[in-house]
Design an enzyme around this catalytic site. Structure first.
Site, PDB file in Angstrom:
ATOM      1  N   TRP A 103       4.109   4.134   4.461  1.00  0.00           N
ATOM      2  CA  TRP A 103       3.473   4.507   3.193  1.00  0.00           C
ATOM      3  C   TRP A 103       2.093   3.878   3.043  1.00  0.00           C
ATOM      4  O   TRP A 103       1.160   4.529   2.585  1.00  0.00           O
ATOM      5  CB  TRP A 103       4.382   4.183   1.999  1.00  0.00           C
ATOM      6  CG  TRP A 103       5.563   5.099   1.975  1.00  0.00           C
ATOM      7  CD1 TRP A 103       6.876   4.761   2.114  1.00  0.00           C
ATOM      8  CD2 TRP A 103       5.539   6.539   1.866  1.00  0.00           C
ATOM      9  NE1 TRP A 103       7.666   5.890   2.092  1.00  0.00           N
ATOM     10  CE2 TRP A 103       6.884   6.987   1.939  1.00  0.00           C
ATOM     11  CE3 TRP A 103       4.528   7.483   1.716  1.00  0.00           C
ATOM     12  CZ2 TRP A 103       7.229   8.341   1.862  1.00  0.00           C
ATOM     13  CZ3 TRP A 103       4.871   8.841   1.638  1.00  0.00           C
ATOM     14  CH2 TRP A 103       6.208   9.260   1.707  1.00  0.00           C
ATOM     15  N   ASP A 173       1.464   0.172  -4.839  1.00  0.00           N
ATOM     16  CA  ASP A 173       2.347   1.336  -4.787  1.00  0.00           C
ATOM     17  C   ASP A 173       3.781   0.833  -4.926  1.00  0.00           C
ATOM     18  O   ASP A 173       4.418   0.438  -3.960  1.00  0.00           O
ATOM     19  CB  ASP A 173       2.154   2.076  -3.456  1.00  0.00           C
ATOM     20  CG  ASP A 173       3.145   3.227  -3.284  1.00  0.00           C
ATOM     21  OD1 ASP A 173       3.990   3.446  -4.185  1.00  0.00           O
ATOM     22  OD2 ASP A 173       3.085   3.900  -2.241  1.00  0.00           O
ATOM     23  N   LYS A 197      12.523   7.508  -7.016  1.00  0.00           N
ATOM     24  CA  LYS A 197      13.281   6.417  -6.415  1.00  0.00           C
ATOM     25  C   LYS A 197      14.002   5.631  -7.509  1.00  0.00           C
ATOM     26  O   LYS A 197      15.213   5.589  -7.532  1.00  0.00           O
ATOM     27  CB  LYS A 197      12.369   5.483  -5.619  1.00  0.00           C
ATOM     28  CG  LYS A 197      12.048   5.924  -4.190  1.00  0.00           C
ATOM     29  CD  LYS A 197      11.223   7.175  -4.086  1.00  0.00           C
ATOM     30  CE  LYS A 197      10.930   7.624  -2.676  1.00  0.00           C
ATOM     31  NZ  LYS A 197       9.565   7.414  -2.248  1.00  0.00           N
TER      32      LYS A 197
HETATM   33  C1  LIG Z   1       8.409   7.944  -1.629  1.00  0.00           C
HETATM   34  C2  LIG Z   1       7.185   7.115  -1.547  1.00  0.00           C
HETATM   35  C3  LIG Z   1       5.899   7.684  -1.613  1.00  0.00           C
HETATM   36  C4  LIG Z   1       5.672   9.169  -1.711  1.00  0.00           C
HETATM   37  O1  LIG Z   1       6.098   9.661  -2.920  1.00  0.00           O
HETATM   38  P1  LIG Z   1       5.888  11.186  -3.317  1.00  0.00           P
HETATM   39  O2  LIG Z   1       6.223  11.171  -4.771  1.00  0.00           O
HETATM   40  O3  LIG Z   1       6.805  11.991  -2.483  1.00  0.00           O
HETATM   41  O4  LIG Z   1       4.475  11.536  -3.076  1.00  0.00           O
HETATM   42  C5  LIG Z   1       4.820   6.838  -1.557  1.00  0.00           C
HETATM   43  N1  LIG Z   1       4.965   5.507  -1.453  1.00  0.00           N
HETATM   44  C6  LIG Z   1       6.182   4.935  -1.389  1.00  0.00           C
HETATM   45  C7  LIG Z   1       6.287   3.434  -1.280  1.00  0.00           C
HETATM   46  C8  LIG Z   1       7.326   5.712  -1.428  1.00  0.00           C
HETATM   47  O5  LIG Z   1       8.539   5.139  -1.368  1.00  0.00           O
END
Ligand SMILES: *Cc1c(COP(=O)(O)O)cnc(C)c1O
Length: 361
Positions: A103, A173, A197
């Site tokens: 990521w 993030d 998540k």
């Molecule tokens: C799942 C995830 C993403 C991507 O998320 P989307 O909503 O599918 O764009 C980005 N960063 C992390 C840490 C993630 O777990």
């Protein structure tokens, strides 16, 4: 109660059953209004009430200081990878990024389209099994911001500390770790998290941004991606994802009913500890991540023999233990144990792992 499986999916992930039941009860007729939330104008008093209550509950849970805006946006966390530099990386300026896995690499690649990226440190030197300590980082002199990924959902690598960024805005993030425990929001310039998540259903990304970082978007930044436009319009410059926002609000209320993030942190600490302790004590299962850098939310593990992966997953599914396959890029197994995954689910997984080991170990 219906028969619900134990779902260890990395995302879209399990939601609390109580929340789904409430949503079901309110689906046809929200609070006696004769319509569902999906069918309301986003400008109606009812929906504006739902939206602002969700924001307030999130502010309460995370103790978000009043000089931060909370935005409910679309495009997922992935869109933030572009939206951040479009808003916060002036032309010719440099942003610092730390690479700890898939990521963070995606965030870095996207930011490179808009300006200079200095990769201040990379876990590559440790095969992505360990997070470089901050004294190993090469931060640039005048970075526009410092971006990192507190929890790498795929690799199962998580910071147990918050980087020191000085006057540089720290951007995190938090897609797969937000709300798993209390966090000091004042340490950050901006926090963002895709909802699917640990917040709610997909289609929503939550951005918590310090007010002084608004109003700096580049001229090429699309109106829809300008944080200030979103903030000035209460995240309703266009039609927001109303259903996802409402469901996120129900989750925030559920978290408050559980005792808030201190209480969740205790449960989450126990859940991951049990799982890692079991894996470490076993000669059959293994986890390669450095002790200090292990994720609370995503626990990857391997079986001693790759040939047993398939039978392991088939047996798990037969017992109602779903979505344990690791990400296709790393293989093996991964148990994602977000807030909505109960301690009973972890216990059921451990019982199955012990039984499988006995049979095949
Ligand atoms: C799942 C995830 C993403 C991507 O998320 P989307 O909503 O599918 O764009 C980005 N960063 C992390 C840490 C993630 O777990």
């Amino acid at each position: 109660m219906s028969k619900r499986a134990y779902n260890f999916c990395a995302g879209p992930a399990a939601l609390p059953e109580a929340v789904l039941q409430r949503a079901q009860a309110e689906l046809l007729d929200w609070q006696g209004k004769g319509l569902s939330v999906m069918e309301m104008s986003h400008r109606s008093d009812d929906f504006v009430g739902i939206a602002s209550q969700a924001e307030q509950d999130l502010r309460d849970l995370l103790s978000i200081p009043s000089n931060y805006k909370v935005l409910f946006l679309q495009g997922g966390a992935s869109q933030q990878f572009a939206q951040i530099p479009l808003n916060l990386l002036p032309e010719g300026a440099t942003a610092d990024y730390v690479d700890t896995g898939i990521w963070s690499k995606k965030a870095i690649e996207e930011a490179r389209r808009y300006g200079n990226v200095n990769v201040a440190a990379s876990a590559k030197a440790y095969d992505y099994f360990r997070i470089p300590k901050q004294n190993e980082w090469q931060l640039s002199k005048d970075a526009a911001y410092l971006h990192y990924t507190p929890n790498e959902t795929i690799g199962g690598l998580e910071y147990s500390w918050i980087p020191q960024a000085g006057d540089v805005p720290l951007i995190a993030d938090m897609s797969s770790t937000i709300l798993s425990r209390p966090v000091d929001v004042s340490r950050f310039g901006m926090i963002y998290a895709g909802a699917q998540k640990n917040i709610g259903p997909s289609g929503l990304v939550v951005v918590i941004v310090r007010e002084d970082l608004l109003g700096k978007a580049r001229s090429i930044c699309p109106t829809m991606l300008d944080y200030k436009v979103a903030a000035d319009n209460g995240s309703m410059y266009n039609t927001p994802p109303t259903l996802a926002w409402y469901l996120a609000g129900l989750i925030f209320q559920w978290l408050k009913e559980q005792g808030g993030l201190e209480a969740m942190a205790e449960i989450n600490r126990r859940k991951q500890q049990k799982l890692y302790d079991f894996i470490d004590a076993s000669a059959f299962y293994s986890n390669p991540i450095a002790m200090d850098d292990r994720s609370w939310m995503n626990v990857p593990f391997r079986l001693a023999d790759e040939q047993l992966n398939k039978p392991f997953l088939v047996g798990a599914e037969a017992r109602g233990l779903l979505n344990l396959a690791g990400h296709r890029s790393v293989g093996g197994m991964r148990a994602s144990i977000y807030n909505a995954v109960s301690e009973a689910a972890v216990d059921a997984l451990l019982a199955y792992m012990a039984e499988f080991e006995k049979e095949h170990g």
